[in-house]
Scaffold this active site. Structure first.
Site, PDB file in Angstrom:
ATOM      1  N   ASN A 115       0.851  -1.196   0.000  1.00 26.65           N
ATOM      2  CA  ASN A 115       0.000   0.000   0.000  1.00 26.65           C
ATOM      3  C   ASN A 115       0.886   1.245   0.000  1.00 26.65           C
ATOM      4  OD1 ASN A 115       0.518   0.883   2.860  1.00 26.65           O
ATOM      5  ND2 ASN A 115      -0.246  -1.197   3.199  1.00 26.65           N
ATOM      6  N   PHE A 136      -4.296   3.251  14.723  1.00 21.78           N
ATOM      7  CA  PHE A 136      -4.683   4.205  13.688  1.00 21.78           C
ATOM      8  C   PHE A 136      -5.736   3.537  12.820  1.00 21.78           C
ATOM      9  CE2 PHE A 136      -1.927   8.014  13.319  1.00 21.78           C
ATOM     10  CZ  PHE A 136      -1.135   7.800  14.432  1.00 21.78           C
ATOM     11  N   LYS A 151     -13.143  -0.637  15.374  1.00 21.56           N
ATOM     12  CA  LYS A 151     -11.787  -1.228  15.450  1.00 21.56           C
ATOM     13  C   LYS A 151     -11.216  -1.089  16.855  1.00 21.56           C
ATOM     14  CE  LYS A 151     -10.388  -0.847  10.719  1.00 21.56           C
ATOM     15  NZ  LYS A 151      -9.808  -0.044   9.671  1.00 21.56           N
TER      16      LYS A 151
HETATM   17  O1  PMT Z   1       2.860   6.227   6.462  1.00 20.94           O
HETATM   18  P1  PMT Z   1       2.193   7.525   6.027  1.00 20.94           P
HETATM   19  O2  PMT Z   1       2.315   7.769   4.536  1.00 20.94           O
HETATM   20  O3  PMT Z   1       2.650   8.695   6.863  1.00 20.94           O
HETATM   21  O4  PMT Z   1       0.619   7.364   6.296  1.00 20.94           O
HETATM   22  C1  PMT Z   1       0.157   7.225   7.593  1.00 20.94           C
HETATM   23  C2  PMT Z   1      -0.986   6.217   7.666  1.00 20.94           C
HETATM   24  C3  PMT Z   1      -2.166   6.739   6.867  1.00 20.94           C
HETATM   25  C4  PMT Z   1      -0.567   4.864   7.118  1.00 20.94           C
HETATM   26  C5  PMT Z   1      -1.335   6.064   9.197  1.00 20.94           C
HETATM   27  O5  PMT Z   1      -1.702   7.316   9.686  1.00 20.94           O
HETATM   28  C6  PMT Z   1      -2.507   5.087   9.402  1.00 20.94           C
HETATM   29  O6  PMT Z   1      -3.664   5.460   9.335  1.00 20.94           O
HETATM   30  N1  PMT Z   1      -2.169   3.802   9.680  1.00 20.94           N
HETATM   31  C7  PMT Z   1      -3.152   2.706   9.800  1.00 20.94           C
HETATM   32  C8  PMT Z   1      -3.553   2.350   8.408  1.00 20.94           C
HETATM   33  C9  PMT Z   1      -4.535   1.250   8.293  1.00 20.94           C
HETATM   34  O7  PMT Z   1      -4.640   0.747   7.228  1.00 20.94           O
HETATM   35  O8  PMT Z   1      -5.200   0.897   9.337  1.00 20.94           O
HETATM   36  P2  PMT Z   1      -6.223  -0.350   9.402  1.00 20.94           P
HETATM   37  O9  PMT Z   1      -7.555   0.260   9.471  1.00 20.94           O
HETATM   38  O10 PMT Z   1      -5.982  -1.359   8.361  1.00 20.94           O
HETATM   39  O11 PMT Z   1      -5.781  -0.999  10.754  1.00 20.94           O
HETATM   40  C10 PMT Z   1      -6.236  -0.550  12.038  1.00 20.94           C
HETATM   41  C11 PMT Z   1      -5.135  -0.706  13.053  1.00 20.94           C
HETATM   42  O12 PMT Z   1      -4.790  -2.087  13.160  1.00 20.94           O
HETATM   43  C12 PMT Z   1      -3.850   0.011  12.711  1.00 20.94           C
HETATM   44  O13 PMT Z   1      -3.342   0.529  13.906  1.00 20.94           O
HETATM   45  C13 PMT Z   1      -2.957  -1.081  12.127  1.00 20.94           C
HETATM   46  O14 PMT Z   1      -1.583  -0.788  12.348  1.00 20.94           O
HETATM   47  C14 PMT Z   1      -3.419  -2.297  12.895  1.00 20.94           C
HETATM   48  N2  PMT Z   1      -3.341  -3.582  12.181  1.00 20.94           N
HETATM   49  C15 PMT Z   1      -4.045  -3.776  11.050  1.00 20.94           C
HETATM   50  C16 PMT Z   1      -4.010  -5.018  10.421  1.00 20.94           C
HETATM   51  C17 PMT Z   1      -3.212  -6.035  10.981  1.00 20.94           C
HETATM   52  N3  PMT Z   1      -3.136  -7.234  10.405  1.00 20.94           N
HETATM   53  N4  PMT Z   1      -2.500  -5.804  12.093  1.00 20.94           N
HETATM   54  C18 PMT Z   1      -2.556  -4.604  12.713  1.00 20.94           C
HETATM   55  O15 PMT Z   1      -1.892  -4.397  13.721  1.00 20.94           O
END
Ligand code: PMT
Length: 403
Positions: A210, A326, A340
């Protein structure tokens, strides 16, 4: 507070006078340095009259310049602001060329630097300019990015000098930060932070990933280090340099990130999951490059990856770890983020609206809503990721103090 305002040669040079006035209205003392080409657009007298100080153009042009020496000029200010900044001055700054007063002052300057570029859209897009911008960002310069629209040269695109109010606001924000006494409110805390994307390989040359650049997570890591925390950063592949004073653990896949986090989580007091982790990976990685072989369709089977923050969140209940996640959402931002936070046992979640071009993935700025597990929330307007990181750490420090 004192600002050195560098003005370089482009049509937006006249707006520097409004920037100067805006700063003066906020009580800032401004001294102006112009390049020779800037003086072709606006006469130095304009800035002399407004600032009440001699304006330096060339280094040896007037006898009274002898008294204005580049090192002392650089030291007498709290901030060097260059607005507008041409592609030429960016190139000089990026490569350490000091062949006029402004570039010489830049090189001898040890104070924060804020740059508001302005140039033709093609000059802005040129790989050389983009590389110079990247170098300057790495060095620590901050930017007020140019706007998009009709340009004086008749073309349309990114390159117009940012709005005067935005430049003044960014400069005042930086001045404010330099005044803040250095806080050590995270001393004794051990932060484990994930940043960047994860990469899931399909075969030896193809992968699923991504657009995460790592900037948000790296900004949090650097700010936490500066506030006295011991920081470990588990990072997917990004182009950013490893931050000094931070233990950086490079990983590629979600499985590697999971292992890196789980083997260190026992030592952490705060976990910040900022990485954009792949939710699925190919069920099997082809050992050789997948061949087309005349197929009109190819189906790839995916399987779920490890839920890193979910696993951390479940174990946190017993050991007092603070868990911050996040959420990057393109719809129903708050509802999805809340869901979440609950499902994964987080204390806080930062919800970024990725439908905005200037927030979320691969940009310098972010706008977000902070949601707390007690149901309260705070909106954070668009701001540099570095500032958003500072706000998040304020919240974390306050929560740790209460526990
Ligand atoms: O890196 P940059 O270009 O500065 O951009 C920052 C960002 C947009 C990536 C950052 O601010 C952000 O939002 N990160 C989370 C992105 C995301 O896709 O989140 P999610 O909705 O898929 O996941 C929710 C949370 O679970 C996150 O804290 C993620 O780290 C965590 N997660 C998700 C999937 C997984 N298998 N394991 C996890 O720990």
């Amino acid at each position: 507070m004192r600002v050195l305002l560098g003005v370089t040669g482009c049509i937006g040079a006249y707006k520097a006078a409004e920037v100067l006035r805006g700063l003066q209205r906020a009580g800032v003392d401004v001294r102006v340095i112009m390049t020779r080409s800037a003086a072709e657009f606006v006469r130095p007298l304009t800035f002399e009259a407004l600032s009440g100080k001699p304006v330096v153009v060339g280094m040896y042009e007037r006898p009274d310049y002898a008294e204005i020496e580049h090192i002392s000029v650089a030291r007498e200010a709290d901030l060097l602001l260059v607005a507008p900044a041409t592609a030429n001055i960016l190139a000089k700054f990026a490569h350490g060329i000091a062949d006029d007063f402004l570039s010489t002052v830049y090189l001898s300057n040890t104070n924060p630097v804020l740059i508001a570029p302005a140039m033709n859209v093609e000059m802005w897009r040129h790989p050389a300019t983009q590389a110079n911008l990247a170098t300057l960002r790495e060095i620590g310069c901050e930017f007020v990015n140019p706007g998009d629209g009709y340009q004086a040269c008749g073309e349309v695109g990114v390159g117009r000098l940012a709005e005067v109010e935005d430049i003044v606001a960014a400069a005042l924000g930086m001045l404010e930060r330099t005044r803040e006494p250095k806080r050590a409110d995270l001393e004794g805390e051990r932060l484990l932070i994930t940043a960047g994307p994860t990469v899931e390989d399909l075969d030896p040359v193809r992968f699923i990933t991504n657009r995460s650049s790592g900037r948000m997570g790296y900004a949090i890591a650097e700010a936490a280090r500066d506030r006295g925390a011991r920081v470990t950063l588990v990072s997917g592949p990004v182009k950013l340099p490893h931050p000094a004073g931070v233990e950086t653990v490079p990983v590629r896949s979600t499985a590697e990130m999971y292992e890196a986090v789980m083997s260190r989580i026992g030592d952490a007091t705060v976990f910040v999951g900022c990485a954009a982790v792949a939710d699925f990976r190919p069920a099997a990685r082809a050992p050789q490059k997948i061949k087309k072989r005349g197929a009109s369709r190819l189906t790839i089977e995916l399987e779920p990856t490890e839920d890193i923050i979910g696993t951390v969140g479940r174990s946190a209940r017993d050991n007092g770890l603070l868990v911050v996640g996040f959420a990057a959402e393109s719809e129903s931002l708050i509802a999805h983020a809340e869901e979440k936070m609950r499902a994964k046992g987080m204390d806080l979640i930062v919800a970024n609206d990725i439908t905005r071009e200037d927030a979320g993935f691969d940009v310098e700025t972010n706008a977000a809503t902070l949601l707390r597990s007690d149901g309260s929330r705070t909106d954070w307007p668009l701001q540099p990721k570095r500032e958003l990181a500072a706000r998040l750490l304020d919240e974390i420090a306050a929560m740790k103090k209460k526990r």
